[in-house]
Scaffold this motif. Sequence first.
Motif, PDB file in Angstrom:
ATOM      1  N   LYS A   1      30.855  19.091  15.874  1.00  0.00           N
ATOM      2  CA  LYS A   1      31.600  19.756  16.935  1.00  0.00           C
ATOM      3  C   LYS A   1      30.569  20.077  17.998  1.00  0.00           C
ATOM      4  O   LYS A   1      29.595  20.781  17.715  1.00  0.00           O
ATOM      5  CB  LYS A   1      32.262  21.027  16.422  1.00  0.00           C
ATOM      6  N   GLU A   2      30.737  19.486  19.183  1.00  0.00           N
ATOM      7  CA  GLU A   2      29.781  19.654  20.279  1.00  0.00           C
ATOM      8  C   GLU A   2      28.370  19.253  19.858  1.00  0.00           C
ATOM      9  O   GLU A   2      27.388  19.899  20.201  1.00  0.00           O
ATOM     10  CB  GLU A   2      29.837  21.083  20.818  1.00  0.00           C
ATOM     11  N   GLY A   3      28.256  18.187  19.059  1.00  0.00           N
ATOM     12  CA  GLY A   3      26.976  17.625  18.680  1.00  0.00           C
ATOM     13  C   GLY A   3      26.282  18.255  17.485  1.00  0.00           C
ATOM     14  O   GLY A   3      25.293  17.746  16.995  1.00  0.00           O
ATOM     15  N   VAL A   4      26.801  19.391  17.014  1.00  0.00           N
ATOM     16  CA  VAL A   4      26.188  20.125  15.902  1.00  0.00           C
ATOM     17  C   VAL A   4      27.081  20.001  14.676  1.00  0.00           C
ATOM     18  O   VAL A   4      28.308  19.934  14.791  1.00  0.00           O
ATOM     19  CB  VAL A   4      25.988  21.615  16.282  1.00  0.00           C
ATOM     20  N   LEU A   5      26.470  19.986  13.501  1.00  0.00           N
ATOM     21  CA  LEU A   5      27.222  19.907  12.251  1.00  0.00           C
ATOM     22  C   LEU A   5      28.386  20.884  12.259  1.00  0.00           C
ATOM     23  O   LEU A   5      28.211  22.069  12.519  1.00  0.00           O
ATOM     24  CB  LEU A   5      26.306  20.219  11.064  1.00  0.00           C
ATOM     25  N   ASP A   6      29.568  20.388  11.979  1.00  0.00           N
ATOM     26  CA  ASP A   6      30.758  21.219  11.825  1.00  0.00           C
ATOM     27  C   ASP A   6      30.864  21.554  10.339  1.00  0.00           C
ATOM     28  O   ASP A   6      31.028  20.658   9.512  1.00  0.00           O
ATOM     29  CB  ASP A   6      31.998  20.480  12.311  1.00  0.00           C
TER      30      ASP A   6
ATOM     31  N   LYS B   1      21.250   2.187   5.857  1.00  0.00           N
ATOM     32  CA  LYS B   1      22.335   3.110   5.562  1.00  0.00           C
ATOM     33  C   LYS B   1      23.087   3.404   6.848  1.00  0.00           C
ATOM     34  O   LYS B   1      22.528   3.293   7.935  1.00  0.00           O
ATOM     35  CB  LYS B   1      21.803   4.442   5.017  1.00  0.00           C
ATOM     36  N   LYS B   2      24.326   3.807   6.687  1.00  0.00           N
ATOM     37  CA  LYS B   2      25.092   4.361   7.802  1.00  0.00           C
ATOM     38  C   LYS B   2      25.506   5.754   7.351  1.00  0.00           C
ATOM     39  O   LYS B   2      26.221   5.902   6.365  1.00  0.00           O
ATOM     40  CB  LYS B   2      26.308   3.512   8.151  1.00  0.00           C
ATOM     41  N   ILE B   3      25.026   6.748   8.084  1.00  0.00           N
ATOM     42  CA  ILE B   3      25.242   8.140   7.713  1.00  0.00           C
ATOM     43  C   ILE B   3      26.256   8.765   8.667  1.00  0.00           C
ATOM     44  O   ILE B   3      26.121   8.652   9.884  1.00  0.00           O
ATOM     45  CB  ILE B   3      23.914   8.917   7.744  1.00  0.00           C
ATOM     46  N   ALA B   4      27.253   9.437   8.093  1.00  0.00           N
ATOM     47  CA  ALA B   4      28.252  10.144   8.888  1.00  0.00           C
ATOM     48  C   ALA B   4      27.986  11.643   8.817  1.00  0.00           C
ATOM     49  O   ALA B   4      27.737  12.185   7.738  1.00  0.00           O
ATOM     50  CB  ALA B   4      29.658   9.844   8.370  1.00  0.00           C
ATOM     51  N   VAL B   5      28.056  12.279   9.983  1.00  0.00           N
ATOM     52  CA  VAL B   5      27.895  13.731  10.078  1.00  0.00           C
ATOM     53  C   VAL B   5      29.092  14.269  10.853  1.00  0.00           C
ATOM     54  O   VAL B   5      29.318  13.855  11.992  1.00  0.00           O
ATOM     55  CB  VAL B   5      26.583  14.112  10.807  1.00  0.00           C
ATOM     56  N   PRO B   6      29.881  15.172  10.253  1.00  0.00           N
ATOM     57  CA  PRO B   6      30.989  15.780  10.997  1.00  0.00           C
ATOM     58  C   PRO B   6      30.419  16.733  12.044  1.00  0.00           C
ATOM     59  O   PRO B   6      29.578  17.579  11.723  1.00  0.00           O
ATOM     60  CB  PRO B   6      31.780  16.530   9.923  1.00  0.00           C
TER      61      PRO B   6
ATOM     62  N   VAL C   1      18.316   3.459  14.014  1.00  0.00           N
ATOM     63  CA  VAL C   1      18.413   2.247  14.818  1.00  0.00           C
ATOM     64  C   VAL C   1      19.656   2.223  15.709  1.00  0.00           C
ATOM     65  O   VAL C   1      19.725   1.440  16.657  1.00  0.00           O
ATOM     66  CB  VAL C   1      18.359   0.970  13.941  1.00  0.00           C
ATOM     67  N   LYS C   2      20.638   3.089  15.422  1.00  0.00           N
ATOM     68  CA  LYS C   2      21.847   3.118  16.241  1.00  0.00           C
ATOM     69  C   LYS C   2      22.553   4.442  16.019  1.00  0.00           C
ATOM     70  O   LYS C   2      22.587   4.963  14.908  1.00  0.00           O
ATOM     71  CB  LYS C   2      22.777   1.967  15.862  1.00  0.00           C
ATOM     72  N   GLU C   3      23.117   4.970  17.102  1.00  0.00           N
ATOM     73  CA  GLU C   3      23.907   6.197  17.027  1.00  0.00           C
ATOM     74  C   GLU C   3      25.206   5.996  17.789  1.00  0.00           C
ATOM     75  O   GLU C   3      25.208   5.384  18.853  1.00  0.00           O
ATOM     76  CB  GLU C   3      23.169   7.364  17.693  1.00  0.00           C
ATOM     77  N   GLU C   4      26.300   6.497  17.229  1.00  0.00           N
ATOM     78  CA  GLU C   4      27.564   6.473  17.956  1.00  0.00           C
ATOM     79  C   GLU C   4      28.371   7.704  17.574  1.00  0.00           C
ATOM     80  O   GLU C   4      28.175   8.301  16.515  1.00  0.00           O
ATOM     81  CB  GLU C   4      28.353   5.194  17.699  1.00  0.00           C
ATOM     82  N   LEU C   5      29.273   8.090  18.456  1.00  0.00           N
ATOM     83  CA  LEU C   5      30.141   9.231  18.232  1.00  0.00           C
ATOM     84  C   LEU C   5      31.574   8.724  18.258  1.00  0.00           C
ATOM     85  O   LEU C   5      31.972   8.062  19.214  1.00  0.00           O
ATOM     86  CB  LEU C   5      29.914  10.275  19.331  1.00  0.00           C
ATOM     87  N   ILE C   6      32.329   9.028  17.206  1.00  0.00           N
ATOM     88  CA  ILE C   6      33.721   8.597  17.157  1.00  0.00           C
ATOM     89  C   ILE C   6      34.615   9.813  16.929  1.00  0.00           C
ATOM     90  O   ILE C   6      34.212  10.771  16.279  1.00  0.00           O
ATOM     91  CB  ILE C   6      33.980   7.539  16.062  1.00  0.00           C
TER      92      ILE C   6
ATOM     93  N   ALA D   1      23.213  16.427  14.891  1.00  0.00           N
ATOM     94  CA  ALA D   1      23.356  15.317  13.942  1.00  0.00           C
ATOM     95  C   ALA D   1      22.063  14.520  13.767  1.00  0.00           C
ATOM     96  O   ALA D   1      21.648  14.248  12.637  1.00  0.00           O
ATOM     97  CB  ALA D   1      24.495  14.403  14.376  1.00  0.00           C
ATOM     98  N   LYS D   2      21.422  14.151  14.862  1.00  0.00           N
ATOM     99  CA  LYS D   2      20.203  13.344  14.772  1.00  0.00           C
ATOM    100  C   LYS D   2      19.099  14.102  14.044  1.00  0.00           C
ATOM    101  O   LYS D   2      18.413  13.549  13.187  1.00  0.00           O
ATOM    102  CB  LYS D   2      19.742  12.930  16.167  1.00  0.00           C
TER     103      LYS D   2
END
Length: 112
Positions: free
Chosen positions: A10-15, A3-8, A35-40, A91-92
């Motif tokens: 702000k400063e790393g915490v759920l917005d 799966k690829k999970i998106a979490v909105p 297995v992978k994390e990225e911030l966009i 998020a993690k």
Amino acid sequence: MKKKIAVPVKEGVLDAHFGHCSHFALIDVDGKEIVKEELIAAPPHQPGLLPPFLANLGVTDVLAGGMGGRAVDLFHAQNVNVFVGAPALEAKELVLGFLNESIEFTANCCDH
């Protein structure tokens, strides 16, 4: 299952307000393992833009605090699962709690 999970975030915490977040944490999982994390950066707010934007990035699931009903419907039309009422965690930590079923999703905190 991958799966690829998106979490909105702000400063790393759920917005809590999905459509106005500054960034998305995109977290790839295989089974219950990250297995992978990225911030966009989130694109500028425009109604209806985020569901196809995230779907085109391969997102399969969205964890959010609150989201309007129309947005939920647009995500479902893109075959993206939406889980609202998520607690304000990093998020993690949120994704791991989701995968391990150790967090509780409460009511949608978006009122429009």
